[in-house]
Design a protein around this motif. Structure first.
Motif, short mmCIF file in Angstrom:
data_model
loop_
_atom_site.label_atom_id
_atom_site.label_comp_id
_atom_site.label_asym_id
_atom_site.label_seq_id
_atom_site.Cartn_x
_atom_site.Cartn_y
_atom_site.Cartn_z
N GLY A 177 0.82 -1.22 0.00
CA GLY A 177 0.00 0.00 0.00
C GLY A 177 0.84 1.25 0.00
N GLY A 178 1.93 1.22 0.75
CA GLY A 178 2.84 2.37 0.76
C GLY A 178 3.45 2.63 -0.59
N VAL A 179 3.79 1.55 -1.28
CA VAL A 179 4.36 1.70 -2.62
C VAL A 179 3.32 2.29 -3.58
CG1 VAL A 179 5.26 0.43 -4.62
CG2 VAL A 179 6.09 -0.10 -2.32
N VAL A 180 2.08 1.85 -3.44
CA VAL A 180 1.01 2.39 -4.30
C VAL A 180 0.78 3.87 -4.00
CG1 VAL A 180 -1.47 2.28 -4.77
CG2 VAL A 180 -0.14 0.18 -4.67
N LEU B 197 2.72 6.11 -2.33
CA LEU B 197 3.87 6.99 -2.53
C LEU B 197 4.49 6.87 -3.92
CD1 LEU B 197 5.64 6.39 0.90
CD2 LEU B 197 4.28 8.37 0.24
N GLY B 198 4.18 5.78 -4.61
CA GLY B 198 4.82 5.50 -5.89
C GLY B 198 4.60 6.54 -6.97
N GLY B 199 3.55 7.32 -6.86
CA GLY B 199 3.31 8.35 -7.85
C GLY B 199 4.18 9.59 -7.67
N SER B 200 4.70 9.77 -6.45
CA SER B 200 5.47 10.99 -6.18
C SER B 200 6.96 10.74 -5.95
CB SER B 200 4.88 11.71 -4.96
OG SER B 200 4.87 10.85 -3.85
N VAL B 201 7.34 9.51 -5.66
CA VAL B 201 8.75 9.18 -5.46
C VAL B 201 9.04 7.87 -6.19
CG1 VAL B 201 8.87 10.33 -3.20
CG2 VAL B 201 8.33 7.90 -3.30
N PRO B 202 10.30 7.56 -6.44
CA PRO B 202 10.62 6.27 -7.06
C PRO B 202 10.10 5.11 -6.20
CG PRO B 202 12.52 7.72 -7.12
CD PRO B 202 11.49 8.40 -6.27
N HIS B 203 9.74 4.01 -6.84
CA HIS B 203 9.18 2.88 -6.12
C HIS B 203 10.12 2.34 -5.04
CE1 HIS B 203 6.36 2.65 -9.62
NE2 HIS B 203 5.54 2.61 -8.59
N ALA B 204 11.41 2.34 -5.29
CA ALA B 204 12.36 1.86 -4.28
C ALA B 204 12.33 2.74 -3.05
CB ALA B 204 13.77 1.80 -4.87
N VAL B 205 12.19 4.04 -3.23
CA VAL B 205 12.10 4.96 -2.10
C VAL B 205 10.79 4.72 -1.34
CG1 VAL B 205 11.93 7.40 -1.43
CG2 VAL B 205 13.59 6.69 -3.16
N ALA B 206 9.72 4.51 -2.08
CA ALA B 206 8.43 4.23 -1.45
C ALA B 206 8.52 2.97 -0.59
CB ALA B 206 7.34 4.09 -2.50
N GLU B 207 9.18 1.95 -1.09
CA GLU B 207 9.36 0.72 -0.31
C GLU B 207 10.22 0.97 0.92
OE1 GLU B 207 9.17 -3.37 0.81
OE2 GLU B 207 7.87 -2.02 -0.30
N LEU B 208 11.28 1.76 0.77
CA LEU B 208 12.12 2.07 1.93
C LEU B 208 11.37 2.84 3.01
CD1 LEU B 208 15.52 3.00 0.24
CD2 LEU B 208 15.03 1.00 1.67
#
Length: 133
Positions: A96-99, A101-112
């Motif tokens: 859910g965090g990746v979904v 945050l994924g639109g505003s930051v790179p997916h790897a950052v969203a996962e971190l």
């Protein structure tokens, strides 16, 4: 005359020790999941290897968290089922965090960003619900 300085928090107390152990178990789960995935993906489709690799890590996590992290006497399907529910919730928080945050930051950052939240949730639920005395 001497001045008594406060001692830093000890890792001997139950909560700090459990946090450290939970992190060590999580790291071992990640390594085992990855190794299982690499080995299994050589003989089966990647999706099946990923599911089975995750199962290897989850089984390791249940066993080590029950016996070492929380020293729980809990046995049987009840605690194991609760552990699977917690793992599913944590995976959902991470995804859910990746979904979100994924639109505003790179997916790897969203996962971190999502991973510590998911891990903290899993720790609290394991301590208070899955392996509670």
């Amino acid at each position: 005359m001497s001045i008594a300085l406060p001692h830093p928090p000890s890792l001997r107390g139950p909560l700090p020790r459990q946090v450290v152990r939970f992190a060590v178990v999580g790291a071992s789960n990640t390594v085992l999941t990855f190794i299982a995935y690499i080995l299994l993906s050589a003989v089966m489709p990647a999706v099946a290897a990923a599911v089975l690799g995750w199962a290897v890590g989850a089984a390791n996590g249940y066993r080590l968290n029950r016996g070492w992290t929380f020293a729980s006497a809990a046995r049987g399907l009840g605690p194991a089922g609760r552990y699977l529910v917690v793992q599913g919730l944590a995976a959902g928080v991470s995804a859910g965090g990746v979904v979100v945050l994924g639109g505003s930051v790179p997916h790897a950052v969203a996962e971190l960003v999502s991973l510590p939240v998911a891990s903290a949730l899993a720790f609290v639920l394991c301590r208070a619900w899955v392996f509670a005395a």
